[in-house]
Enzyme design. Structure first.
Site, PDB file in Angstrom:
ATOM      1  N   ASP A 181      -6.925  -4.398  -5.485  1.00 46.27           N
ATOM      2  CA  ASP A 181      -8.093  -3.561  -5.174  1.00 46.27           C
ATOM      3  C   ASP A 181      -7.699  -2.104  -5.395  1.00 46.27           C
ATOM      4  O   ASP A 181      -7.573  -1.336  -4.442  1.00 46.27           O
ATOM      5  CB  ASP A 181      -8.528  -3.809  -3.719  1.00 46.27           C
ATOM      6  CG  ASP A 181      -9.775  -3.014  -3.336  1.00 46.27           C
ATOM      7  OD1 ASP A 181     -10.411  -2.405  -4.218  1.00 46.27           O
ATOM      8  OD2 ASP A 181     -10.116  -3.005  -2.139  1.00 46.27           O
ATOM      9  N   GLU A 190       0.868  -1.188   0.000  1.00 48.96           N
ATOM     10  CA  GLU A 190       0.000   0.000   0.000  1.00 48.96           C
ATOM     11  C   GLU A 190       0.900   1.233   0.000  1.00 48.96           C
ATOM     12  O   GLU A 190       1.935   1.256   0.659  1.00 48.96           O
ATOM     13  CB  GLU A 190      -0.895  -0.068   1.252  1.00 48.96           C
ATOM     14  CG  GLU A 190      -1.451   1.236   1.764  1.00 48.96           C
ATOM     15  CD  GLU A 190      -2.420   1.891   0.804  1.00 48.96           C
ATOM     16  OE1 GLU A 190      -3.299   1.203   0.254  1.00 48.96           O
ATOM     17  OE2 GLU A 190      -2.286   3.107   0.594  1.00 48.96           O
ATOM     18  N   CYS A 248     -13.635  -0.691  -7.957  1.00 52.24           N
ATOM     19  CA  CYS A 248     -14.739   0.237  -7.702  1.00 52.24           C
ATOM     20  C   CYS A 248     -15.101   1.002  -8.969  1.00 52.24           C
ATOM     21  O   CYS A 248     -15.899   1.932  -8.913  1.00 52.24           O
ATOM     22  CB  CYS A 248     -14.368   1.197  -6.580  1.00 52.24           C
ATOM     23  SG  CYS A 248     -12.843   2.086  -6.893  1.00 52.24           S
TER      24      CYS A 248
HETATM   25  N1  SAH Z   1      -8.110  -2.918  -0.099  1.00 53.15           N
HETATM   26  C1  SAH Z   1      -8.369  -1.824   0.797  1.00 53.15           C
HETATM   27  C2  SAH Z   1      -8.199  -0.424   0.177  1.00 53.15           C
HETATM   28  C3  SAH Z   1      -8.627  -0.231  -1.243  1.00 53.15           C
HETATM   29  S1  SAH Z   1      -8.645   1.474  -1.757  1.00 53.15           S
HETATM   30  C4  SAH Z   1      -9.734  -1.980   1.442  1.00 53.15           C
HETATM   31  O1  SAH Z   1     -10.545  -2.777   0.983  1.00 53.15           O
HETATM   32  O2  SAH Z   1     -10.008  -1.295   2.432  1.00 53.15           O
HETATM   33  C5  SAH Z   1      -7.211   1.589  -2.767  1.00 53.15           C
HETATM   34  C6  SAH Z   1      -5.925   1.795  -2.013  1.00 53.15           C
HETATM   35  O3  SAH Z   1      -4.851   1.872  -2.948  1.00 53.15           O
HETATM   36  C7  SAH Z   1      -5.843   3.101  -1.210  1.00 53.15           C
HETATM   37  O4  SAH Z   1      -5.560   2.771   0.119  1.00 53.15           O
HETATM   38  C8  SAH Z   1      -4.672   3.864  -1.858  1.00 53.15           C
HETATM   39  O5  SAH Z   1      -3.910   4.584  -0.920  1.00 53.15           O
HETATM   40  C9  SAH Z   1      -3.860   2.746  -2.454  1.00 53.15           C
HETATM   41  N2  SAH Z   1      -2.974   3.080  -3.595  1.00 53.15           N
HETATM   42  C10 SAH Z   1      -3.152   3.989  -4.567  1.00 53.15           C
HETATM   43  N3  SAH Z   1      -2.176   3.907  -5.474  1.00 53.15           N
HETATM   44  C11 SAH Z   1      -1.341   2.908  -5.095  1.00 53.15           C
HETATM   45  C12 SAH Z   1      -0.163   2.325  -5.649  1.00 53.15           C
HETATM   46  N4  SAH Z   1       0.353   2.760  -6.777  1.00 53.15           N
HETATM   47  N5  SAH Z   1       0.404   1.301  -4.984  1.00 53.15           N
HETATM   48  C13 SAH Z   1      -0.135   0.833  -3.827  1.00 53.15           C
HETATM   49  N6  SAH Z   1      -1.249   1.352  -3.257  1.00 53.15           N
HETATM   50  C14 SAH Z   1      -1.850   2.371  -3.888  1.00 53.15           C
END
Ligand code: SAH
Length: 455
Positions: free
Chosen positions: A384, A336, A411
């Site tokens: 995700d 993340e 989403c």
């Molecule tokens: N799976 C989690 C969050 C999903 S939201 C849940 O169900 O609660 C998507 C997440 O991706 C966010 O927390 C955002 O900070 C993260 N994110 C965005 N770009 C990213 C990247 N390039 N690498 C890793 N994480 C990323």
């Protein structure tokens, strides 16, 4: 240039479809007209407001023949308030519509007409589901107002009730509206960057009933804080945490960096399945707890774990999916980009006594190739991503190392379809897509897709 229709035309049209933001679509000699408030199957009378090269916008004047699925929206500020788009459509029909929109992108963008898109998993009771409300305040003609923004504006639609949020949020919103002026607290004014109270945030843990209240203020000095805390406690006895967040910036980002405890604990505790999570004022946490469980269960079912698998959870946030999968996997690796979320993930693993998860802060597209380069092997990859979908470099990594199964939680059906096409071209097969309704009455729909390497 002349179009099939012109500005200020009044005409009668048949609605064929609904856009992703909930407007009706009619075609006049092939020229699409977008009409907010109109529903598929309806015949409506419209006034054309604007014509562009490829499409135009019109205002609905009259419904000549209503859809059998049209209902009277239960909320009195719909559709002025921008929070909901589909309250005028029966819930059953919303689910049908959402499935159709996923089917449509699978056909058009992913070019996967044969992939099954299942019926949307909806809510039994699709009201009062949001566990977090962020409510802006303002003062209009000397009167304090609070509510949600009108679509594409920062104009507050004043209301005392929102039937999507918790009753606690309703009560706190109404109480503060009545009391803050008497206490001499000014509402923040975005235009002049003056005043004090910016937002009220209410978070509720569904499984434990704990409530956290966050008052976002423009500066730290808050002489009335004791009185406000007492009023909050009187109004809602299950408030277990009151925090002050300070946001001095002239920005529409809601929270600032500094958070102070005014009362109770710094976190509230919730459960998804049998996993406990600590939620702080700024933690990311899914807003529909009932459907989060449905969504994660779907991801778990598609992952098909036996206990021997090593799994990646990419874009893991505070590790919710990772911890949900951990009990049935050998190991789970979560990645993340927000370091604070990774700290939360590690603490949540500890809190639950889960020892087979590993979390790393960084971009999924950088960290995952690194793991592979270190010689790690993965059986299942769960992604995700945010609305823009997976990073191209991550898709390349998947195609290079080919984990046997990919579970894609999305989403945004449009970017999901785009990414499925890329993975298909690289050798994966999309087996099925399960939409889940995380946001009843909005036009959003979440999906879980299963891919593997079978021929
Ligand atoms: N799976 C989690 C969050 C999903 S939201 C849940 O169900 O609660 C998507 C997440 O991706 C966010 O927390 C955002 O900070 C993260 N994110 C965005 N770009 C990213 C990247 N390039 N690498 C890793 N994480 C990323």
């Amino acid at each position: 240039m002349s179009f099939a229709v012109n500005k200020n035309d009044q005409l009668q049209v048949k609605i064929e479809d609904l856009t992703h933001d909930g407007a009706g679509v009619a075609k006049v000699d092939g020229y699409p007209l977008f009409i907010p408030g109109a529903l598929p199957g309806e015949t409506v009378k419209v006034h054309v407001l604007k014509t562009l090269k490829k499409y135009g916008f019109a205002k609905m004047l009259d419904v000549i023949e209503p859809s059998s699925e049209r209902i009277v929206a239960p909320c009195h500020v719909f559709p002025t308030c921008g929070g909901c788009q589909l309250q005028h459509l029966s819930y059953e029909a919303q689910l049908t519509q959402k499935r159709k929109s996923v089917r449509d992108v699978m056909d058009r963008i992913a070019k996967l007409p044969d992939v099954p898109v299942h019926a949307v998993k909806g809510m039994e009771d699709p009201w009062r589901y949001r566990n977090k409300s962020q409510i802006p305040f303002d003062t209009e003609d000397g009167r304090v107002i609070a509510g949600f923004y009108k679509t594409r504006t920062h104009q507050i639609v004043d209301t005392d009730v929102c039937i999507i949020q918790t009753t606690e949020a309703d009560e706190l919103m109404a109480m503060l509206k009545r009391k803050i002026q008497q206490l001499g607290i000014e509402t923040y004014d975005e235009r002049t960057h003056k005043g004090m109270l910016r937002h009220l945030i209410v978070r509720k843990a569904r499984q434990t009933d704990q409530v956290m209240v966050v008052l976002v203020t423009r500066h730290k000095k808050f002489p009335q804080k004791q009185e406000v805390v007492e009023l909050i406690q009187q109004e809602i006895p299950n408030v277990t945490s009151v925090m002050q967040n300070i946001n001095t910036a002239n920005t529409n980002v809601i929270m600032g960096n500094e958070t102070i405890n005014l009362y109770g604990a710094d976190v509230i505790i919730d459960r998804i399945g049998d996993i406990e999570f600590e939620i702080s004022a700024r933690s990311f946490y899914q807003v529909n707890p009932v459907q989060t469980e449905v969504l994660y269960q779907q991801a778990l079912d598609y992952a098909g774990l036996t206990g021997d698998e090593t799994v990646i959870d990419a874009y893991c946030g505070i590790g919710t999916i990772s911890l949900f999968l951990a009990k049935q996997a050998k190991e789970v690796y979560g990645v993340e980009i927000v370091p604070q979320a990774i700290q939360d993930a590690k603490r949540n693993a500890e809190l639950n006594g889960i020892t087979n998860t590993h979390f790393e802060a960084g971009a999924a597209e950088d960290v995952i190739p690194k793991w592979y380069a270190e010689g790690k092997l993965f059986d299942v990859l769960v992604v995700d991503p945010p609305r823009k979908g997976c990073d191209e470099k991550l898709l390349e990594t998947i195609l290079k190392y080919k984990p046997g199964k990919v579970v894609y939680v999305s989403c945004n059906p449009g970017t999901l379809a785009r990414d499925l096409r890329i993975l298909e071209d690289g050798g994966y097969r999309t087996k099925e897509v399960q939409p889940v309704d995380m946001f009843p009455h909005s036009s959003h729909v979440e999906c879980v897709a299963l891919l593997d390497l079978s021929k």
